[in-house]
Motif scaffolding. Sequence first.
Motif, PDB file in Angstrom:
ATOM      1  N   GLY A 127       0.690  -1.091   0.034  1.00 55.64           N
ATOM      2  CA  GLY A 127      -0.353   0.652   0.047  1.00 55.64           C
ATOM      3  C   GLY A 127       0.573   0.962  -0.228  1.00 55.64           C
ATOM      4  N   LEU A 128       2.053   1.158   1.071  1.00 52.15           N
ATOM      5  CA  LEU A 128       3.146   2.416   1.148  1.00 52.15           C
ATOM      6  C   LEU A 128       3.237   2.449  -0.725  1.00 52.15           C
ATOM      7  CD1 LEU A 128       3.676   4.722   2.713  1.00 52.15           C
ATOM      8  CD2 LEU A 128       5.790   3.177   3.556  1.00 52.15           C
ATOM      9  N   TYR A 129       3.908   1.853  -1.128  1.00 52.30           N
ATOM     10  CA  TYR A 129       4.845   1.960  -2.109  1.00 52.30           C
ATOM     11  C   TYR A 129       3.604   2.291  -3.432  1.00 52.30           C
ATOM     12  CZ  TYR A 129       5.828  -0.144  -7.499  1.00 52.30           C
ATOM     13  OH  TYR A 129       5.779   0.136  -7.803  1.00 52.30           O
ATOM     14  N   LEU A 130       2.705   2.065  -3.552  1.00 54.54           N
ATOM     15  CA  LEU A 130       1.552   2.293  -4.193  1.00 54.54           C
ATOM     16  C   LEU A 130       0.585   3.343  -4.260  1.00 54.54           C
ATOM     17  CD1 LEU A 130      -1.566  -0.896  -4.778  1.00 54.54           C
ATOM     18  CD2 LEU A 130       0.770  -0.786  -6.395  1.00 54.54           C
ATOM     19  N   SER A 131       1.360   4.191  -2.943  1.00 57.76           N
ATOM     20  CA  SER A 131       0.659   5.137  -2.931  1.00 57.76           C
ATOM     21  C   SER A 131       1.752   5.835  -2.740  1.00 57.76           C
ATOM     22  CB  SER A 131       1.162   5.399  -1.282  1.00 57.76           C
ATOM     23  OG  SER A 131       0.910   7.024  -0.453  1.00 57.76           O
ATOM     24  N   TRP A 132       3.215   6.290  -3.090  1.00 61.30           N
ATOM     25  CA  TRP A 132       4.491   7.141  -3.213  1.00 61.30           C
ATOM     26  C   TRP A 132       4.425   6.789  -4.424  1.00 61.30           C
ATOM     27  CZ3 TRP A 132       7.051  10.295  -0.686  1.00 61.30           C
ATOM     28  CH2 TRP A 132       8.467  11.087  -1.523  1.00 61.30           C
ATOM     29  N   SER A 133       4.030   5.721  -5.382  1.00 63.57           N
ATOM     30  CA  SER A 133       3.981   5.475  -7.134  1.00 63.57           C
ATOM     31  C   SER A 133       3.280   6.428  -7.304  1.00 63.57           C
ATOM     32  CB  SER A 133       3.823   4.082  -7.357  1.00 63.57           C
ATOM     33  OG  SER A 133       5.056   3.288  -6.731  1.00 63.57           O
ATOM     34  N   LEU A 134       2.038   6.231  -6.883  1.00 72.76           N
ATOM     35  CA  LEU A 134       0.691   6.893  -7.671  1.00 72.76           C
ATOM     36  C   LEU A 134      -0.129   8.222  -6.968  1.00 72.76           C
ATOM     37  CD1 LEU A 134      -1.588   3.910  -8.267  1.00 72.76           C
ATOM     38  CD2 LEU A 134       0.161   4.891  -9.947  1.00 72.76           C
ATOM     39  N   ASP A 135       0.680   8.469  -5.543  1.00 71.90           N
ATOM     40  CA  ASP A 135       0.695  10.220  -5.531  1.00 71.90           C
ATOM     41  C   ASP A 135      -0.813  10.250  -4.461  1.00 71.90           C
ATOM     42  OD1 ASP A 135       0.973  12.327  -4.387  1.00 71.90           O
ATOM     43  OD2 ASP A 135       0.486  13.342  -6.017  1.00 71.90           O
ATOM     44  N   LEU A 136      -1.714   8.837  -4.231  1.00 75.02           N
ATOM     45  CA  LEU A 136      -1.734   9.077  -3.538  1.00 75.02           C
ATOM     46  C   LEU A 136      -2.659   8.942  -1.577  1.00 75.02           C
ATOM     47  CD1 LEU A 136      -3.977   5.648  -6.071  1.00 75.02           C
ATOM     48  CD2 LEU A 136      -4.165   8.600  -6.271  1.00 75.02           C
ATOM     49  N   PRO A 137      -2.985   8.794  -0.927  1.00 72.00           N
ATOM     50  CA  PRO A 137      -3.143   8.671  -0.185  1.00 72.00           C
ATOM     51  C   PRO A 137      -2.761   7.174   0.607  1.00 72.00           C
ATOM     52  CG  PRO A 137      -5.811   9.286  -0.556  1.00 72.00           C
ATOM     53  CD  PRO A 137      -4.629   9.027  -1.945  1.00 72.00           C
ATOM     54  N   ALA A 138      -1.721   7.041   1.577  1.00 72.82           N
ATOM     55  CA  ALA A 138      -1.381   6.325   2.428  1.00 72.82           C
ATOM     56  C   ALA A 138      -2.046   5.195   3.136  1.00 72.82           C
ATOM     57  CB  ALA A 138      -0.104   6.567   2.924  1.00 72.82           C
ATOM     58  N   GLY A 139      -2.920   5.750   3.882  1.00 75.90           N
ATOM     59  CA  GLY A 139      -3.936   4.752   4.559  1.00 75.90           C
ATOM     60  C   GLY A 139      -4.875   4.591   3.544  1.00 75.90           C
ATOM     61  N   GLY A 140      -4.951   5.110   3.021  1.00 71.58           N
ATOM     62  CA  GLY A 140      -6.254   4.103   1.519  1.00 71.58           C
ATOM     63  C   GLY A 140      -6.023   2.937   1.433  1.00 71.58           C
ATOM     64  N   MET A 141      -4.530   3.935   0.589  1.00 73.21           N
ATOM     65  CA  MET A 141      -4.023   2.622  -0.474  1.00 73.21           C
ATOM     66  C   MET A 141      -3.847   1.178   0.767  1.00 73.21           C
ATOM     67  SD  MET A 141      -4.158   3.729  -3.134  1.00 73.21           S
ATOM     68  CE  MET A 141      -3.698   1.462  -3.927  1.00 73.21           C
ATOM     69  N   ILE A 142      -3.307   1.267   1.647  1.00 80.55           N
ATOM     70  CA  ILE A 142      -2.849  -0.037   2.581  1.00 80.55           C
ATOM     71  C   ILE A 142      -4.541  -0.813   2.705  1.00 80.55           C
ATOM     72  CG2 ILE A 142      -2.614   0.240   5.086  1.00 80.55           C
ATOM     73  CD1 ILE A 142      -0.340   2.583   5.103  1.00 80.55           C
ATOM     74  N   VAL A 143      -5.707  -0.173   2.872  1.00 80.92           N
ATOM     75  CA  VAL A 143      -6.752  -0.454   3.325  1.00 80.92           C
ATOM     76  C   VAL A 143      -7.320  -1.344   1.964  1.00 80.92           C
ATOM     77  CG1 VAL A 143      -9.344  -0.324   4.335  1.00 80.92           C
ATOM     78  CG2 VAL A 143      -6.989   0.826   5.399  1.00 80.92           C
ATOM     79  N   LEU A 144      -7.007  -0.548   1.065  1.00 81.28           N
ATOM     80  CA  LEU A 144      -7.494  -1.396  -0.344  1.00 81.28           C
ATOM     81  C   LEU A 144      -6.770  -2.133  -0.783  1.00 81.28           C
ATOM     82  CD1 LEU A 144      -7.986   1.989  -2.439  1.00 81.28           C
ATOM     83  CD2 LEU A 144     -10.326   0.232  -1.253  1.00 81.28           C
ATOM     84  N   VAL A 145      -5.860  -2.224  -0.127  1.00 79.03           N
ATOM     85  CA  VAL A 145      -4.502  -4.038  -0.628  1.00 79.03           C
ATOM     86  C   VAL A 145      -5.246  -4.890   0.212  1.00 79.03           C
ATOM     87  CG1 VAL A 145      -2.555  -4.811  -0.887  1.00 79.03           C
ATOM     88  CG2 VAL A 145      -2.891  -2.356  -1.514  1.00 79.03           C
ATOM     89  N   ALA A 146      -5.332  -4.045   1.759  1.00 78.35           N
ATOM     90  CA  ALA A 146      -6.083  -5.561   3.062  1.00 78.35           C
ATOM     91  C   ALA A 146      -6.910  -6.426   2.280  1.00 78.35           C
ATOM     92  CB  ALA A 146      -5.320  -4.842   4.097  1.00 78.35           C
ATOM     93  N   THR A 147      -7.674  -4.906   1.802  1.00 76.68           N
ATOM     94  CA  THR A 147      -9.829  -5.728   1.489  1.00 76.68           C
ATOM     95  C   THR A 147      -9.117  -5.901   0.235  1.00 76.68           C
ATOM     96  OG1 THR A 147     -10.257  -3.471   2.845  1.00 76.68           O
ATOM     97  CG2 THR A 147     -11.705  -4.818   0.911  1.00 76.68           C
ATOM     98  N   GLY A 148      -8.145  -6.350  -0.968  1.00 78.50           N
ATOM     99  CA  GLY A 148      -8.130  -7.238  -2.086  1.00 78.50           C
ATOM    100  C   GLY A 148      -7.701  -8.562  -1.051  1.00 78.50           C
ATOM    101  N   VAL A 149      -6.537  -8.664  -0.477  1.00 77.01           N
ATOM    102  CA  VAL A 149      -6.756  -9.520  -0.162  1.00 77.01           C
ATOM    103  C   VAL A 149      -7.495 -10.480   0.498  1.00 77.01           C
ATOM    104  CG1 VAL A 149      -4.924 -11.605   1.646  1.00 77.01           C
ATOM    105  CG2 VAL A 149      -4.114  -9.118   0.137  1.00 77.01           C
TER     106      VAL A 149
END
Length: 298
Positions: free
Chosen positions: A242-264
């Motif tokens: 999630g942090l990798y995607l957030s840093w790469s795509l300039d998106l909110p870190a918390g939201g990306m972490i939660v979305l990745v966990a939800t995907g799992v």
Amino acid sequence: MLSPVDFIADLLNPDLAFLPKALAVAMMSSLVCGIVGSYVVLRGMAFIGDAVAHAVFPGLAVAFVVQGSLVVGGAIAGVLTAILVAVFAQNRRLKEDSVIGVFFVAAFALGIVIISRAPGYAGSLQQFLFGSITGIPDEDVLVVAATGLVLLTVAFLLHKEFVLVTLDREMARAAGIAVFVVDLVLYVMVAVAIVISIQTIGNILVLALLITPAAAARLLTDRLAVMMLLAPVIGASSALIGLYLSWSLDLPAGGMIVLVATGVFLLSWLLAPRHGIVVRATGRYRRSGDPDPALAAT
């Protein structure tokens, strides 16, 4: 999109010192929430986790106003609320969820009133609600590490009691276990785990870090020991990706972490080897009345 090699280079870049600090806090929070969240999922305590996430808000607000540690302020408020819930829930005329509803709404309202008195409160309110993983002070990193170690030690020492109270409260009482004390310790652990995670993904999303990895692990295994290993791994992996995607795509870190966990979680729900929807739909699963193959083998 940033390549994984470039992301590692950024982590090692001295000019981006906040990035490895953010990753460290996210990973530590995920590991602790994975362990504590396993008990929460087994006991069906998701609502308690949500309540505590709101209850820590006045402590965060006070800490912000006096420019103190957000972790310490939130922990004090969360622990006090957890104790109040545990005490008031002993009155069996009121169900536990009713008591929780009363206190978490009152605590959240108190937090809003307190922080509204601080200058520039609109920006700080957004930080509390959605997280500020790249702005975590160095001292809070140490507090998170030390607190996480204490929580994991308590979970190890009281694991048997937590499991027995979860499975059968009356049997636990008959065995001489102080059920109220065990409940109280678990509530406090949930409160502290949430507090150390709030700066990572915010007050609104923090419940996902506590529940989602543990729920995914619950679908993947029937064994508690394996679940308590899988949940932190899923949480930490979600934090990293999630942090990798957030840093790469300039998106909110918390939201990306939660979305990745939800995907799992969704993948586990579909493809889990014994409880996944796909496996069940094809008929290749053990029905509830069939013997467990592992038990039959022994």
